[in-house]
Design an enzyme around this catalytic site. Structure first.
Site, PDB file in Angstrom:
ATOM      1  CB  CYS A  93     102.484  23.682 112.579  1.00  0.00           C
ATOM      2  SG  CYS A  93     101.798  22.178 111.888  1.00  0.00           S
ATOM      3  CG  HIS A 209      97.818  26.347 112.092  1.00  0.00           C
ATOM      4  ND1 HIS A 209      98.936  26.922 111.578  1.00  0.00           N
ATOM      5  CD2 HIS A 209      98.019  25.015 112.041  1.00  0.00           C
ATOM      6  CE1 HIS A 209      99.781  25.986 111.215  1.00  0.00           C
ATOM      7  NE2 HIS A 209      99.259  24.816 111.482  1.00  0.00           N
TER       8      HIS A 209
END
EC number: 6.3.5.13
Lengths: 260, 468
Positions: A93, A209
């Site tokens: 991310c 994630h």
């Protein structure tokens, strides 16, 4: 045998259970008799890229990300050199975005990134949130061809990545890098070209994630293997009992593909 | 305030549906609220206009329902009647429904006071229409980030939407909440001096490592739990404000949590030190409403924990405790409480990933299950259930629970049976579900409790019969 795993800015970049990635790397070392040394390096602390085997950069909130890009900029040269020398890096991310050339804000202003990977990110208007299944790119988890361990994905038991994305930035890949996979479910890099993540040398970047590594043990093991090879160890990793990892992975992949 | 025809239509339609639902034996304030909202989007503004004694709202991440229920218990003790969205229906539709129920056909409210639990993401919308007289802000933790975006955004939105006319009742120990007091005049802080669990260092995943005012790292001289404690910023001087209501001499004994505020003693039957904050928040608000300490103490004491907050059931195999888990800090507190029982353990964890649970289950990796892993010799087994049972089992494997102590069982009734199978008398049993599993599980346990009760009575009659 020992591997040094550096968790960079754990106090800033620890959104969405990313700590789990470190737990997975450490456990899978320990279970094989490899001693994992976890270095947690915070803002402003000294950092030696030559002494580490795996560097982990997680995701953070926008404000926190801004603080640490400035800090990392001071170490950009060292990091670039380490990466060219085969340092294993996992960026997720925010950690993925900041390895690229820039992040373009909604107003058009460009915040420079480290510029180590040929990619860039543009702020999007909607948040891309949800479960992701990505089909691995044929060479995404390949081990350096110079080594006699060269192999492709066909040897892997799992050929997908599964995780959860939550980002508004859209990332586009330049010519010098290749994607990690192709999304079957979810948005991926930019919600347009179907790509997810990036692979450049031993650097892996992704929006997944979940956390990513516990449920994608094949990727975790490639990171460990690459790190061992870089240190001159030639042996393959010993097989582990991955019943629960595979079960958790496949249950989610099957459920998501069915829903899609 | 000028009332439009839309308001009257919305009010009457809403009231008709409420009555209809009541006649047909169904509960629920959400449906009438939803329809009334559709007809008159600004209906909350009109419905809230006639509460002359005020509107009290409770918001924050954890403890909203408990705090609201504690305050309700105190208000009842003080003989006050009030509008209340009891069932935890804390979104716009639920709040509208609760207000509708408390509004007469002529548009005036039946009570002068309202107590409303408001979901933190709903606060901006709510405060766009209603100006509360008191607002309790409990705490901010990572909770369902996928629904709200990042925590910073949520905190910012809540802060911006609260009116300067509202008296803020703030948790002094949480920097994310205490910062609401910066530049505000109308504030009242509550806080804790220390609990037996307070410590000088913290290894939990915590929020707010940086000063909410200037961004420099916060220093702590004491941690209560999560980011709650004694903090100060070395950059701008932001620090834990001196609480107006301070809990001292905190002791847990005989299933009671006892504490003192000044010379006054209070106690609650809630377990876990996080519940101390809920009691303090309710106490502080009650004092602001002019209720005297004697009645407050009675109200706190009279409160019986609601659904799934350390709720106990007596089954044939022994007592089991049911408690909701929904975010890392809450779960860490539950683990702390479970381990403090000092007994062999049987645990069932149910994880769902529906919208109300949070679609993203990565928070499970922020929970300190390693603490269970370190005490695994005390654990008989952990049964993982729910839609994400496999993920839960995997998390526990990496926390150091041996795989042969992990069981995946998707069916809830089967999981409950497994939990009790071969249970010895000294073993404690806990069921820890996420939100959407809670109510099914609760019904299941209530049913089994009833059966167990009947068996006990039957046994007794049989024995008595044998005697004659």
């Amino acid at each position: 045998m020992k591997l040094t795993i550096c968790h960079l800015y754990p106090d800033l970049l620890d959104l969405y259970g990313d700590r789990g990635n470190i737990l997975a790397l450490a456990a899978r070392c320990r279970w094989r008799g490899i001693e994992p040394e976890i270095q947690e390096v915070s803002l402003g602390e000294s950092l030696d890229f030559t002494g580490m085997d795996i560097l982990f950069l997680g995701g953070g909130s926008d404000r926190e990300q801004g603080i640490l890009v400035q800090d990392l900029m001071r170490r950009e040269k060292d990091l670039r050199q380490a990466i060219e020398n085969g340092l294993v890096v996992l960026g997720i991310c925010g950690g993925y975005q900041m390895l690229g050339n820039y992040y373009q804000m909604a107003g058009g202003e460009k915040i420079p990134g480290l510029g180590i990977l040929d990619l860039w990110t543009i702020a999007g208007t909607k948040r891309l949130i949800g479960n992701v299944v990505a089909e691995l790119h044929p060479t995404a988890l390949k081990i350096d061809s110079e080594s006699n361990l060269a192999r492709d994905n066909s040897e892997l038991k799992l050929r997908t990545l599964v995780g959860f994305e939550n980002h508004s930035g859209k990332t586009y890949l330049g010519k010098g890098v290749s994607p990690l996979g192709k999304v079957s479910v979810g948005h991926g890099n930019n919600d347009q070209d179907g790509t997810e993540g990036v692979r450049y040398r031993n650097v892996f970047g992704t929006y997944l994630h979940g956390p990513l590594l516990p449920k994608n043990p094949h990727l975790t093991d490639i990171l460990l293997e690459l790190a061992l090879i870089r240190r001159g160890f030639d042996s393959c990793l010993t097989e582990l009992d991955d019943y629960l990892e595979t079960l958790a992975h496949k249950t989610m992949v099957n459920k998501l593909l069915k829903q899609a | 305030m000028k009332r439009t025809w839309r308001f009257w239509v919305a009010l009457w339609v809403g009231k008709f549906i409420t009555i209809g639902l009541q006649i047909s034996g169904k509960k629920g304030t959400t449906l009438p609220g939803k329809i009334a909202q559709k007809i008159a989007p600004e209906i909350m503004k009109h419905l809230s206009a006639s509460y002359t004694e005020g509107i009290v709202i409770v918001t924050g991440t954890n403890g909203k329902t408990t705090t609201a229920n504690l305050l309700a218990s105190i208000l009842r003790e003080a003989g006050k009647s009030f509008a209340f969205n009891q069932a935890g229906a804390n979104l716009v539709t639920g709040i509208t429904g609760a207000l509708l129920q408390n509004t007469q056909w002529n548009g005036s409210s039946s009570t002068k006071l309202a107590l409303l639990e408001v979901d933190e993401a709903t606060v901006p919308k709510f405060c766009g229409q209603v100006t509360p007289s008191l607002a309790i802000v409990t705490n901010f933790f990572r909770d369902q980030l996928d629904r709200y975006g990042e925590l910073d955004t949520t905190v910012h939105l809540v802060k911006e939407s609260l009116s300067p006319e509202t008296l803020l009742i703030l948790n002094a120990d949480d920097p994310l909440v205490a910062q609401f007091g910066l530049g505000s005049v109308r504030t009242c802080f509550y806080g804790v001096e220390s609990t037996p669990d307070s410590c000088l260092e913290s290894h939990e995943t915590r929020e707010a490592k940086f000063c909410p005012a200037c961004g420099i790292e916060l220093k702590y001289s004491l941690f209560h739990y999560g980011q709650l404690g004694f903090y100060h910023c070395q950059g701008c001087g932001f620090h834990r404000p001196e609480p107006h209501v301070l809990a001292q001499n905190v002791v847990a004994a005989d299933d009671l949590l006892n504490f003192q505020v000044g010379a006054a003693a209070f106690s609650t039957s809630l377990q876990g030190y996080y519940n101390l904050y809920n009691a303090l928040a309710a106490l502080t608000a009650a004092r602001q409403l002019g209720i005297e300490d004697g009645l407050i103490a009675k109200g706190l004491r009279a409160f019986i924990p609601q659904a799934g907050r350390m709720e106990r059931f007596r089954l044939t195999g022994g007592e089991v405790t049911l408690t909701l888990v929904k975010n890392p800090t809450g779960f860490n507190q539950v683990i702390q409480t479970i381990l403090s029982a000092d007994k062999p353990l049987r645990i069932m964890i149910g994880i769902n990933d529906l919208a109300a649970d949070g679609r993203d289950i990565s928070w499970l990796w922020d929970v300190d299950f390693e603490r269970l892993g370190m005490r695994e010799e005390r654990i008989q087994h952990i049964i993982c259930s729910g839609l994400r049972a496999e993920d839960m089992a995997l998390r526990l494997k990496y926390a150091g629970i041996p795989e042969d102590k992990l069981v995946i069982e998707h069916s809830l009734p089967a999981a409950v049976n497994l939990l009790q199978q071969g249970r010895r008398g000294d073993e404690a049993a806990f069921l820890l579900p996420t939100y959407t599993l809670l109510f099914t599980l609760r019904e299941l346990l209530a049913e089994q409790q009833q059966k167990a009760g009947l068996t006990v009575i039957e046994d007794r009659t049989r024995k008595e019969g044998a005697g004659t």
